[in-house]
Design an enzyme around this catalytic site. Structure first.
Site, mmCIF file in Angstrom:
data_model
loop_
_atom_site.group_PDB
_atom_site.id
_atom_site.type_symbol
_atom_site.label_atom_id
_atom_site.label_comp_id
_atom_site.label_asym_id
_atom_site.label_seq_id
_atom_site.Cartn_x
_atom_site.Cartn_y
_atom_site.Cartn_z
ATOM 1 N N ARG A 114 40.580 57.162 51.294
ATOM 2 C CA ARG A 114 41.141 58.513 51.460
ATOM 3 C C ARG A 114 40.346 59.424 50.529
ATOM 4 O O ARG A 114 40.424 59.284 49.305
ATOM 5 C CB ARG A 114 42.633 58.526 51.113
ATOM 6 C CG ARG A 114 43.183 59.926 50.961
ATOM 7 C CD ARG A 114 44.695 59.980 50.971
ATOM 8 N NE ARG A 114 45.225 59.805 52.311
ATOM 9 C CZ ARG A 114 46.444 60.174 52.694
ATOM 10 N NH1 ARG A 114 47.269 60.732 51.838
ATOM 11 N NH2 ARG A 114 46.854 59.973 53.937
ATOM 12 N N HIS A 141 41.888 62.516 60.377
ATOM 13 C CA HIS A 141 42.914 61.530 59.994
ATOM 14 C C HIS A 141 43.152 60.618 61.198
ATOM 15 O O HIS A 141 44.210 60.656 61.830
ATOM 16 C CB HIS A 141 44.189 62.261 59.578
ATOM 17 C CG HIS A 141 45.141 61.428 58.760
ATOM 18 N ND1 HIS A 141 44.905 60.108 58.415
ATOM 19 C CD2 HIS A 141 46.354 61.739 58.197
ATOM 20 C CE1 HIS A 141 45.920 59.651 57.699
ATOM 21 N NE2 HIS A 141 46.801 60.614 57.556
ATOM 22 N N GLN A 144 46.346 58.369 61.585
ATOM 23 C CA GLN A 144 47.535 59.153 61.906
ATOM 24 C C GLN A 144 47.609 59.428 63.408
ATOM 25 O O GLN A 144 48.639 59.197 64.047
ATOM 26 C CB GLN A 144 47.502 60.484 61.135
ATOM 27 C CG GLN A 144 48.718 61.347 61.386
ATOM 28 C CD GLN A 144 49.982 60.737 60.819
ATOM 29 O OE1 GLN A 144 50.026 60.363 59.657
ATOM 30 N NE2 GLN A 144 51.030 60.627 61.632
ATOM 31 N N ASP A 245 52.073 70.380 60.943
ATOM 32 C CA ASP A 245 51.639 69.747 59.693
ATOM 33 C C ASP A 245 51.780 70.806 58.597
ATOM 34 O O ASP A 245 51.998 71.993 58.886
ATOM 35 C CB ASP A 245 50.172 69.278 59.851
ATOM 36 C CG ASP A 245 49.632 68.547 58.621
ATOM 37 O OD1 ASP A 245 50.417 68.177 57.735
ATOM 38 O OD2 ASP A 245 48.395 68.349 58.559
ATOM 39 N N CYS A 291 53.180 64.655 60.846
ATOM 40 C CA CYS A 291 52.558 63.494 60.183
ATOM 41 C C CYS A 291 53.260 63.154 58.878
ATOM 42 O O CYS A 291 53.170 62.024 58.407
ATOM 43 C CB CYS A 291 51.081 63.773 59.930
ATOM 44 S SG CYS A 291 50.799 65.273 58.966
ATOM 45 N N ARG A 319 52.575 53.950 61.756
ATOM 46 C CA ARG A 319 51.311 53.891 60.995
ATOM 47 C C ARG A 319 50.983 52.424 60.687
ATOM 48 O O ARG A 319 49.853 51.976 60.835
ATOM 49 C CB ARG A 319 51.443 54.685 59.683
ATOM 50 C CG ARG A 319 51.488 56.205 59.836
ATOM 51 C CD ARG A 319 50.165 56.750 60.318
ATOM 52 N NE ARG A 319 49.070 56.346 59.451
ATOM 53 C CZ ARG A 319 48.732 56.952 58.293
ATOM 54 N NH1 ARG A 319 49.385 58.031 57.917
ATOM 55 N NH2 ARG A 319 47.736 56.518 57.549
#
Ligand code: CP
Ligand code: NVA
Length: 334
Positions: A114, A141, A144, A245, A291, A319
């Protein structure tokens, strides 16, 4: 004992990297979803699938979901994880990214990172033989978006299963309202692969990168997916799922005040959800998706995120299942 999923076509994912969703084709996504559904139903047949594997997690930014799912999931399948906190010193600061990759590949079987810059992921992947998984960058991402489409496929497939759900995603109307950055970009890639009619609704100046829009539109040709960009919240009309988001992503904190005002008309509240429903001419209420982490009262109201049509915790749970599937296919566990 549940049947193991087929091991044929996704073999091509062995040793592959996942830096963006653009690298997966629809058949690979389908196979991943079939494995994810199988591991979700019953993890027991996979308990030893990753025995002896070690996965390193390099995190420059905070995380709840990504870190926990990438630690708990591999643990259930026999793999060991090592967490490196890079919040104080970015990857590449102590020694070059290239040397980092060349060292790590000697000891570990997979790198989950990340980071701020997508370039760091590209450089890591170019300099090590083991798979590199993007666990979020400023730009994308992909884990996700995989979980999000898996969740929709589960909901749409209902008793008929995730494969039927995937077929129903063709032509499905998904609207993303908010910042056109990482999560949005990966959803856009996924829409292009899976034939989704994807509308991005954002304030002017916060639209996705033109190169990513172009790339997604080019990929959408084969699936029948469409990518529409709008600056009008009214474009939500008819959406079958509404996704949002945070307005202030990790790394954008200095712009908080400016962003809160730029996005104020883009909040997902009951009125906006009603507008989506009414446009769908009497169909079921649209799903609400996020998310997470959510900023209640900012990009979404409590009433919406806590409503029966909210599927945010299913997304979060999934996830782990899609990432388990990814690791199984990449590390040869199936
Ligand atoms: N959605 C997501 O990636 O959550 P975290 O930032 O908590 O990992
Ligand atoms: N866009 C958000 C996603 C968090 C999972 C961020 O980058 O902070």
């Amino acid at each position: 004992m549940p049947t193991m999923p087929p091991t044929t076509s996704p073999a091509s994912l062995k040793n592959a990297d996942l830096l963006t969703l653009a690298s997966l084709d629809a058949a690979q996504i389908e196979e991943l979803f079939i494995t994810a559904a199988a591991t979700k139903r019953d993890i027991a047949p996979y308990r030893r699938a990753l025995d002896g594997k070690t996965i390193i997690l390099l995190f420059e930014k905070p995380s709840l979901r990504t870190r926990v799912t990438f630690e708990v999931g591999p643990g259930k399948m026999g793999a060991k994880t090592i967490f490196f906190d890079h919040s104080k010193e970015r990857v590449g600061a102590r020694e070059s990214v290239k040397d980092y990759g060349r060292n790590l590949e000697r000891w570990v079987d997979c790198i989950v990172a990340r980071v701020f810059s997508q370039d760091v992921l590209e450089e890591l992947a170019a300099n090590c033989a083991v798979p590199v998984i993007n666990a979020l960058s400023d730009s994308f991402h992909p884990c996700q978006a995989l979980a999000d489409y898996f969740t929709l496929a589960e909901k749409l497939g209902a008793k008929q299963g995730v494969k039927a759900g995937l077929a129903r995603l063709r032509g499905f109307r998904l609207a993303y309202i908010g910042d056109g950055n990482n999560v949005c970009a990966s959803l856009m890639h996924g829409a292009a692969k899976l034939g989704v009619q994807f509308t991005v609704i954002c304030p002017k100046g916060y639209q996705p990168e033109p190169a990513v829009i172009e790339e997604a539109r080019a990929m959408a040709g084969a699936s029948g997916g469409t990518i529409t960009i709008s600056h009008d919240p009214g474009a939500i009309k008819g959406a079958q799922a509404v996704y949002t988001d945070t307005w202030v992503s990790m790394g954008d904190e200095a712009e908080k005040v400016k962003r809160m005002s730029a996005f104020a008309k883009f909040r997902v509240d009951e009125k906006l959800m009603d507008l989506a429903t009414n446009g769908a001419s009497g169909g079921p209420a649209p799903f609400f998706m996020h998310c997470l982490p959510a900023h209640r009262g900012a990009e979404v109201t409590d009433a919406v995120i806590d409503s029966p049509s909210s599927i945010v915790y299913d997304q979060a749970e999934n996830r782990m299942h899609v990432q388990n599937a990814l690791l199984l296919h990449m590390l040869g566990g199936v």
